[in-house]
Design an enzyme around this catalytic site. Structure first.
Site, PDB file in Angstrom:
ATOM      1  N   GLU A  35       0.886  -1.173   0.000  1.00  0.00           N
ATOM      2  CA  GLU A  35       0.000   0.000   0.000  1.00  0.00           C
ATOM      3  C   GLU A  35       0.914   1.210   0.000  1.00  0.00           C
ATOM      4  O   GLU A  35       1.477   1.566   1.030  1.00  0.00           O
ATOM      5  CB  GLU A  35      -0.859   0.025   1.270  1.00  0.00           C
ATOM      6  CG  GLU A  35      -1.747  -1.179   1.477  1.00  0.00           C
ATOM      7  CD  GLU A  35      -2.864  -1.254   0.459  1.00  0.00           C
ATOM      8  OE1 GLU A  35      -3.130  -0.233  -0.212  1.00  0.00           O
ATOM      9  OE2 GLU A  35      -3.456  -2.333   0.332  1.00  0.00           O
ATOM     10  N   CYS A  67      -2.293   8.472   2.684  1.00  0.00           N
ATOM     11  CA  CYS A  67      -1.947   8.049   1.318  1.00  0.00           C
ATOM     12  C   CYS A  67      -3.041   8.462   0.358  1.00  0.00           C
ATOM     13  O   CYS A  67      -2.796   8.725  -0.796  1.00  0.00           O
ATOM     14  CB  CYS A  67      -1.671   6.562   1.215  1.00  0.00           C
ATOM     15  SG  CYS A  67      -2.095   5.622   2.639  1.00  0.00           S
TER      16      CYS A  67
END
Lengths: 516, 477
Positions: A234, A268
């Site tokens: 990720e 993110c």
């Protein structure tokens, strides 16, 4: 696993690597040996009991939320509401979801068996991988760590876990896990930097789950490739918010601001590029500036600060340099554009316009409280422009026209789209989270995420009998001809296909019983 | 970085003004925020109505929940020091003794406070009223005291080259001669010459205390604006400071917030004489009751008067009766009774964020008032007044408490370093920290406390104060 780490923040809040104790190779070998033994034990613990442990954790986290928020805020400089809502409430949501959904997802799955295999049963078992390695980031040090660890545990894995050296929250996870002895014995917390991470990968975990930067992700993948260790990554993003001219501007402004600035932009899936359709562009910018100027910064607050601080100095530098680079190349800084104070790790929320492709802020991930705003005119144009990035994590599309919003969403190259909202796919634990391109691969959360901590074992069950399968030996000419007939019958669209199939089947069965 | 200061001071009255000077003289970057406007000696209005409306919160109409007490608090650069009479007395041992009993704060002691009084007095021009300054009202006051055998003495006032010319009462709406020693004429200009920044018409809505600084959010002329201070000092007075902390939703963290609100309730008695008295002319306040018996009885008598609007408000009724009352303005003499209140009030916010002040009068307070008013009546009678009137309404003077200083976090809001409990970067240094009503005009003590607070704050910030030997001095004391 009992390594003590001290990431001491100086007044300038820099982390000196010298101050961090790495975990030695010997300790790590011992850790893995214990973790693998623990895995043998854990396999005997039924899912029901593991989920009871999750309930114990829910109780503990709920009752100790203020204490946990204190620690999170201290280590990250988050505003307290960011810590309470995104980290603590998010974790509890996720745990609840596990309790209600894991039994259904992890139970043995029956699958259909084709007619040619009549009389047999097919199943899939979702088995744990073994001892997995979880390497967590500093931006959501509580949420990402504990939800990953618990997903791994619930699926039956033991875990070697390394928190970020920037936000180790030393002792917190240990304290929480102590309420559930089986979790305590199944999770091995190891402190250290990338050096420790390398040593941990060397011991060949069953799988690596990494959340962090693309740069580190690539290094981990390279090291894992040597040992054929599967990896879920990720990584970062450069998420776009696309605002069409038919929206309620006030709401879109409020949503985009939150998406760009929650956790001071250190998510993110933060909004990193704001595309506004030309007709409402001026109005949007004006409103955006007014609203951003109302926001207040602080950490260590009691819940009333909007935006917290930057957790690490190098991230603050990136934000500062990107603004400087954009300014030099002709961008306009409508508000903010500087640090709150030279000794404070806070960057003022910054609106940038007049941007072009030559600027770093347009192409590179910021991970800070910047709001770069662009103008677009058509749907085709905005899809094409916003897809033109190395990243592909998530996006948001704002339009009253849901058909258009859906059409755009399907064409965006990314892992998640929130329509008329922002970062909200993450708010539903049923939805998988993960990206494409440089944003990584693999999914966390949801059914897909949970199954990522398992490997499927296929089972086919036949009865003990005297039946010899037709495809077993001996191969004879007669049998060959019957197989040819079978293929012709099976893959035809004849209305009497089943009848024909039964006839060939009976013939094959009788041939199977005969010797050559 | 332009929004970040070493110190942000909220309020510009006695406390804020003194702090701004003592903090800025170290070279620190200081910001002062004041909700009111900035006037100058030239721009103050001589109209009593305009003065009330422009210089006070609520236009000078704030009341308690029973609507039987008015509170006057300044909303102007200089705060209460612009609209008061600038009477500057030190507290006595009685006042400090009572404070210390309640607060357990060791510097609540006259001999420990004297050096702070000395320090602030060194920047003020002080004047002891002389007999030639007396007006007709003062003559009667002194005579009345003599008739009844009570001691009086001259008042001390902060003023410089007043050259009083018949209009002293007007300076309750701002002194037009740069004479009255308000912070506007004293500490604030000194702080500004040290580089202090003053932003007026900035109403602070919320303070957000953080790990290493305080966020101060508010409205500047209608625009939402935020400043940041490594330390923030609240100096908005008993009601202002308490209201700000309540609006910042800190009541759960600070259980004593809003409690223990005190004032000196004041009753004005008016007496009519056949002769023209002209109480409004000249120095309208020159004498005070210095008889120790008054201290025991818990009130003081002051020689005062007020402008026609305020006097008119004291008289109930209307029509001919009221007209007749006001026609005799020049024949009025006036003495006020100011009581050391015993029953504490409470400050809260209602759902729409408006200040609610519960300030009942206890039986004890009422008895003190009755006692005082009786003496005043006797004095007027002894002077041959043909009619006397005790005001049915009282004015809450000298607003104190709400953020009491003390050791116990359950019964106080700030500690002995003037730091809000549990919030190392937030300080309070105004009259809201007072444990109870001293019975003496508080302005000089607020200034002195601000000086003391500045030392604590500078020490906390690791900055050297100008008096590096405080600690030793106090051990000796």
């Amino acid at each position: 696993m009992n390594t003590k780490t001290k990431a001491k923040a100086t007044k300038k809040h820099t982390i000196s690597i010298d101050q961090i104790t790495e975990t030695s190779e010997e300790q790590i070998i011992e850790t893995y040996s214990s973790a693998r033994k623990a895995f043998q034990r854990l396999q005997k613990v039924p899912l029901k009991n593991r989920l009871e442990d999750v309930e114990r954790l829910i109780d503990y986290v709920r009752d100790h939320k203020e204490e946990i928020a204190d620690i999170i805020c201290k280590e990250t400089r988050k505003s307290r509401t960011d810590a309470m809502v995104s980290e603590i409430m998010g974790v509890l949501d996720n745990f609840e979801w596990l309790i209600h959904n894991a039994p259904k997802i992890l139970k043995d799955k029956k699958v259909s068996t084709p007619i040619t295999l009549m009389g047999k049963k097919s199943k899939i078992y979702h088995e744990p991988l073994g001892t997995v390695l979880i390497i967590a980031p500093w931006n959501y040090p509580f949420h990402i760590s504990i939800t990953s660890i618990l997903a791994a545990y619930v699926t039956g894995n033991t875990v070697v876990f390394k928190p970020s050296e920037v936000t180790p929250m030393t002792g917190l996870m240990e304290k929480i896990f102590a309420v559930a002895p089986m979790i305590e014995q199944s999770v091995f917390i190891t402190y250290g930097t990338g050096t420790t991470a390398q040593r941990l990968i060397d011991q060949r975990p069953a799988k690596i789950f990494f959340t962090g930067s693309a740069r580190t992700g690539k290094r981990i993948l390279a090291q894992a490739a040597e040992k054929l260790i599967p990896v879920d990554l990720e990584l970062g993003g450069k998420d776009q918010a696309i605002v069409f001219d038919d929206v309620n501007i006030d709401r879109a402004v409020a949503g985009v601001i939150w998406g760009a600035l929650t956790n001071a932009g250190q998510s993110c899936s933060s909004v990193e590029r704001i595309y506004v359709q030309d007709k409402i562009y001026d109005q949007f910018i004006e409103k955006l500036t007014v609203e951003v100027n109302k926001l207040v910064l602080n950490t260590g607050d009691t819940g009333n600060a909007d935006i917290g601080g930057m957790t690490v100095d190098f991230q603050l530098d990136i934000a500062r340099k990107q603004v400087e680079d954009a300014r030099v190349k002709g961008a306009k800084v409508l508000t903010g554009g500087e640090m709150l104070h030279e000794n404070e790790m806070f960057f003022l929320p910054t609106i940038l316009t007049n941007l072009d492709e030559s600027m770093d802020v347009v192409n590179e991930e910021t991970f800070g409280p910047l709001l770069p705003v662009f103008k677009f005119s058509t749907e085709e144009e905005v899809i094409q422009i916003t897809n033109n990035t190395q990243f592909g994590l998530s996006a948001s599309v704002w339009s009253k026209d849901l058909t258009r919003a859906d059409r755009v969403s399907r064409q965006l190259e990314c892992g998640a789209v929130s329509i008329n909202n922002v970062m909200l796919t993450e708010g539903n634990p049923s939805l998988p989270f993960g990206g494409c391109k440089d944003s990584g691969f693999g999914r966390q959360k949801g059914e897909e995420g949970l199954l990522g901590y398992t490997r499927s074992k296929s089972i086919l069950v036949d009865k003990d009998s005297s039946i010899i399968e037709p495809n077993w030996y001996p191969y004879t000419q007669k049998k060959y001809n019957l197989f040819v007939d079978l293929i012709n019958v099976m893959f035809t669209r004849s209305p009497i296909k089943l009848l024909k199939l039964a006839l060939v089947g009976i013939k094959l069965d009788s041939v199977s019983k005969k010797q050559r | 970085m332009k929004k970040f200061y070493d110190y942000i001071i909220v309020g510009s009255g006695a406390s804020g003004g003194a702090l701004s000077y003592y903090l800025s003289r170290t070279g620190a970057k200081v910001l002062m925020l004041e909700a009111g406007k900035r006037y100058s000696s030239e721009s103050f209005s001589s109209n009593e109505m305009h003065a009330n409306a422009n210089l006070m919160w609520g236009g000078g109409t704030e009341m308690n929940t029973n609507a039987d007490q008015i509170f006057l608090r300044g909303k102007v650069v200089g705060g209460g020091t612009v609209i008061n009479q600038c009477l500057l007395d030190r507290f006595d041992d009685v006042a400090y003794e009572d404070w210390r009993t309640q607060s357990n704060i060791k510097f609540h002691k006259l001999d420990m406070m004297n050096r702070h009084y000395d320090e602030v007095e060194s920047h003020l021009s002080l004047y002891n009223m002389q007999k030639e300054d007396w007006n007709g009202n003062a003559e009667l006051y002194a005579k009345g005291f003599d008739n009844l055998g009570f001691e009086w003495s001259p008042l001390r006032r902060g003023q410089a080259n007043c050259n009083n010319d018949n209009d002293c009462i007007v300076c309750l709406g701002g002194c037009a001669r740069k004479s009255k020693q308000s912070t506007l004429e004293t500490f604030i200009p000194m702080a500004e010459s040290n580089g202090m920044t003053l932003v007026s018409e900035f109403e602070v809505a919320e303070v957000i205390h953080g790990e290493s600084f305080v966020t101060v959010q508010g409205n500047c002329k209608g625009q939402p604006t935020t400043y940041y201070g490594a330390k923030c000092i609240l100096a908005s007075g008993a009601i202002g400071t308490t209201k700000l902390l309540l609006k910042s939703q800190l009541q759960n963290k600070l259980p004593a917030l809003g409690e223990n609100f005190h004032c000196h309730p004041q009753w004005m008695s008016i007496a009519f004489f056949d002769d023209i008295i002209d109480s409004h002319k000249g120095y309208f306040q020159t004498l005070k009751s210095s008889d120790p018996r008054f201290r025991d009885w818990g009130f003081k008598l002051e020689n005062v008067f007020a402008g026609p609007i305020a006097i008119a408000l004291l008289k109930q009724g209307y029509g001919h009766d009221h007209q007749q009352f006001m026609q005799r303005y020049r024949n009025m003499a006036c003495i006020e009774v100011a009581v050391r209140d015993q029953a504490a009030g409470k400050i809260t916010l209602n759902n729409s964020g408006k200040v609610i002040i519960k300030k009942p009068l206890s039986d004890g307070d009422q008895q003190r008032a009755n006692h005082g008013n009786r003496i005043v009546k006797d004095m007027f009678n002894s002077l041959g007044a043909y009619e006397t009137m005790t005001s049915p309404m009282r004015i809450g003077l000298h607003l104190m408490g709400g953020c009491t200083i003390g050791e116990n976090e359950l019964t106080s809001v700030v500690n002995e370093n003037f730091q809000v409990h549990g919030m190392k970067n937030l300080f309070i240094a105004d009259s809201s920290t007072f444990p109870n009503a001293p019975g003496i005009n508080p302005m000089l003590t607020i200034l002195a406390m601000a000086h003391r607070a500045s030392e604590s704050i500078l020490a906390e910030s690791g900055q050297r104060t100008t008096q590096p030997n405080i600690a030793t001095k106090e051990v000796v004391a």
